[in-house]
Write a protein that holds these residues in place. Structure first.
Motif, PDB file in Angstrom:
ATOM      1  N   UNK A 488       1.029  -1.567  -0.121  1.00 35.01           N
ATOM      2  CA  UNK A 488       0.437  -0.028   0.230  1.00 35.01           C
ATOM      3  C   UNK A 488       0.997   1.252   0.151  1.00 35.01           C
ATOM      4  N   UNK A 489       2.059   1.051   0.831  1.00 33.32           N
ATOM      5  CA  UNK A 489       3.525   1.834   0.568  1.00 33.32           C
ATOM      6  C   UNK A 489       2.809   2.412  -1.197  1.00 33.32           C
ATOM      7  N   UNK A 490       2.877   4.547  -1.036  1.00 33.40           N
ATOM      8  CA  UNK A 490       3.301   5.038  -1.840  1.00 33.40           C
ATOM      9  C   UNK A 490       4.541   5.798  -2.671  1.00 33.40           C
ATOM     10  N   UNK A 491       5.734   5.235  -1.657  1.00 30.77           N
ATOM     11  CA  UNK A 491       6.973   6.029  -1.460  1.00 30.77           C
ATOM     12  C   UNK A 491       7.827   5.364  -2.015  1.00 30.77           C
ATOM     13  N   UNK A 492       9.230   5.156  -2.028  1.00 32.92           N
ATOM     14  CA  UNK A 492      10.315   4.618  -2.270  1.00 32.92           C
ATOM     15  C   UNK A 492      10.667   3.473  -1.005  1.00 32.92           C
ATOM     16  N   UNK A 493      10.891   2.180  -1.738  1.00 36.51           N
ATOM     17  CA  UNK A 493      11.821   1.157  -0.744  1.00 36.51           C
ATOM     18  C   UNK A 493      12.959   0.283  -1.203  1.00 36.51           C
ATOM     19  N   UNK A 494      13.608  -0.030  -0.281  1.00 39.80           N
ATOM     20  CA  UNK A 494      15.636  -0.820  -0.146  1.00 39.80           C
ATOM     21  C   UNK A 494      14.958  -1.868   0.098  1.00 39.80           C
ATOM     22  N   UNK A 495      15.416  -2.532   0.478  1.00 40.59           N
ATOM     23  CA  UNK A 495      15.148  -3.898   1.422  1.00 40.59           C
ATOM     24  C   UNK A 495      15.818  -4.570   0.947  1.00 40.59           C
ATOM     25  N   UNK A 496      16.312  -5.295   2.372  1.00 42.34           N
ATOM     26  CA  UNK A 496      17.864  -6.147   2.277  1.00 42.34           C
ATOM     27  C   UNK A 496      16.460  -7.399   2.861  1.00 42.34           C
ATOM     28  N   UNK A 497      16.483  -8.783   1.464  1.00 38.94           N
ATOM     29  CA  UNK A 497      15.944  -9.650   2.690  1.00 38.94           C
ATOM     30  C   UNK A 497      16.407 -10.891   2.115  1.00 38.94           C
TER      31      UNK A 497
END
Length: 579
Positions: A488-497
């Motif tokens: 649902x988030x409208x911004x940017x995500x950089x995720x280590x997973x």
């Protein structure tokens, strides 16, 4: 082998268990599940060292039972120069040295009876770990985990994930009757996670494993022990079958609950009418009728169905923004390089747009966390952050972003909230309420700490999120809630997973670390890669269909359309058989 009967235990500020019972028997590989903070690690501590705890009820452990344990938090002595092979074989070498010392003593001692008894005990211990084949068994375990290449490496040079696997092997080779592991999967990359799956499935003894990892849950266990709201239930079967059983029960209970509520409402009307009549008609029979109806109403309320395992409340994770950004580059990395004792990354260049959702993947110890921390700190010449970007960071090292000596309330006053009432209202949606708000953060479980980090990230209203292993320690309910928040988030995500499900369900593409640099990989290519290495034929397609049917069932239940829900259950059962 182990029997827990009506065990109850509480801390001064929190009741953990009320009359919980379960057994661990031959051939069982048990997954121990439950929401964060429900007391799983404490129950393991009680099993490992019952004398430390004042509990009510019975704990029966076979006196011949040999226990093995892999802790949730592993501490590596960096000063040790031991090789991996030597570290795994410490028990073997200790017993062998003891046997040699006894034989040497026999040459000069006159007290042969005592020495012969010690010698026999040492030989029995040697046989118990299959000492004659111990070196061969170490090689088999290393090959099973695809870690033979590390045989002569120094333990101090291992990544955290590699060291965790070595610990698991070392305990398994001690041949315990019951082996207990507390979240052994945390921070493991895809390859190491698959290695752990192989080690678990090849183990011949009883296993009790605390885990929230959906990959392991779906592939490794034949029994589920579920702890929730101070209660516990056992299920003989796979995790996927357990969830199916819960969903069936949920439909039945909700249908019964609707019928009960209608009956209670009808009875309420009768009671109200009788009370109205009693105000102007004082006949004894009228009073008796009213009392009978009130008692009937009380019985209805008393038997109202309670289902702590069926309808577990998910935290309401939600990421909002103070300022949305137009389509633009928010993070730019140009020819980034990082090295410590050795080169980790070089020639790294990529851009993150204002609505991109991107996962960084790669083996343990390849510099992912260092890169994310450098982006957050914005102190590296090769990294540029847009002037309008507001960045929030979740660390896999929870103490980096949470002050352990703070209470939860104090932590969120520090995070910018003005009143305690404002904090209480905000944290309620994350499942924190009551006395726990006054607890020190150091006393919380790993899952609770990660939920607090997510709550702080959300409260920041940032438009760029840097998330380092955000699913670690989270229970499956919180993981699913996090996936929805990311979607649902409208911004940017950089995720280590390293969580396959979180990446597939929420990311646009991945940045994969190979040969000390990073390249972009599309989501179809990522799926194909993981599919080839870790999943059976058609598994992913069936999993997606299963998820779609489950969503139909949830929607049907929301609309109280029980016939549709039951029809979908039949469809779901057919898909589960394929898995």
């Amino acid at each position: 082998m182990i029997k827990v009967d009506k065990l109850s235990f509480s801390f001064p500020q929190k009741e953990l268990y009320t009359n919980v019972s379960f057994t661990l028997e031959e051939g069982q590989h048990c997954a121990f599940i439950g929401t964060s903070g429900s007391g799983k690690s404490t129950l393991i501590d009680i099993l490992m060292d019952p004398e430390r705890y004042l509990f009510e009820g019975k704990l029966e452990i076979d006196p011949t039972c040999k226990m093995g344990h892999v802790s949730q938090f592993s501490h590596l002595d960096k000063s040790k120069e031991t090789t991996v092979f030597e570290y795994i074989g410490e028990e073997f070498n200790r017993i062998q040295n003891e046997i040699n010392a006894i034989l040497a003593e026999m040459e000069t001692s006159s007290d042969m009876d005592a020495l012969l008894e010690k010698y026999q005990m040492a030989l029995d211990a040697f046989d118990a770990i299959d000492g004659n084949d111990f070196e061969s068994n170490i090689h088999k375990k290393l090959n099973l985990a695809d870690l033979m290449k590390l045989k002569d490496a120094r333990v101090s040079d291992l990544s955290g994930g590699e060291f965790k696997l070595i610990q698991v092997m070392k305990e398994m080779l001690r041949k315990p009757d019951v082996m207990i592991m507390d979240e052994p999967d945390v921070f493991l990359d895809f390859e190491n996670l698959n290695a752990l799956k192989n080690l678990i499935n090849a183990h011949k003894g009883i296993l009790l494993v605390v885990t929230h990892n959906r990959y392991l849950l779906n592939h490794c266990f034949n029994k589920i022990i579920h702890l929730e709201n101070t209660e516990l239930q056992e299920f003989d079967g796979r995790y996927i079958d357990y969830n199916f059983s819960l969903l069936q029960t949920k439909i039945e209970l909700q249908e019964l609950t609707v019928a009960e509520e209608e009956e209670i409402a009808r009875n309420d009307n009768i009671v109200n009418n009788l009370r109205a009549i009693a105000t102007y008609n004082s006949e004894a029979s009228r009073g008796r009728a009213l009392k009978a109806r009130v008692r009937f109403q009380e019985r209805l309320e008393a038997r109202r169905l309670k289902a702590p395992f069926v309808d577990i409340k998910q935290p309401n994770i939600s990421f909002g923004m103070d300022q949305a950004m137009e389509e633009t580059t928010v993070v730019s990395v140009n020819n980034y390089r990082v090295a410590f004792d050795e080169l980790l990354l070089e020639h790294v260049s990529f851009e993150i747009k204002s609505t991109d959702k991107v996962a960084i993947i790669g083996p343990n110890g390849t510099g992912k966390t260092t890169l994310l921390r450098d982006i957050f700190n914005h102190e590296h010449d090769s990294i540029e952050i847009h002037a309008d970007a507001k960045v929030a960071y979740l660390s896999q090292l929870q103490g980096e972003m949470l002050q352990g000596s703070n209470t939860i309330l104090e932590e969120f006053i520090d995070a910018g909230f003005k009143t305690y009432d404002e904090i209480r209202a905000y944290l309620l949606s994350y499942g924190f309420e009551g006395e726990i708000l006054h607890q020190k953060i150091d006393s919380l479980s790993g899952g609770e700490k990660n939920l607090l980090q997510l709550a702080k990230v959300s409260a920041s209203k940032a438009n760029v999120l840097l998330l380092d292993e955000p699913t670690s320690h989270l229970d499956t309910y919180a993981q699913i809630a996090l996936e929805k928040a990311i979607e649902d988030y409208k911004g940017a995500i950089l995720m280590i997973s390293h969580d396959f499900y979180s990446i597939v369900n929420g990311m646009d593409y991945v940045l994969i670390i190979e040969d000390k640099t990073i390249r972009k990989m599309s989501m179809p290519a990522f799926k194909k890669m993981i599919y080839a290495r870790h999943f059976d034929k058609d598994y992913l397609e069936v999993e997606q269909k299963k998820k779609s049917v489950e969503m139909k069932i949830e929607l049907a239940l929301k609309n109280k359309n029980f016939e549709l829900a039951k029809g979908c259950i039949d469809e779901l059962e057919k898909l589960i058989k394929l898995l």
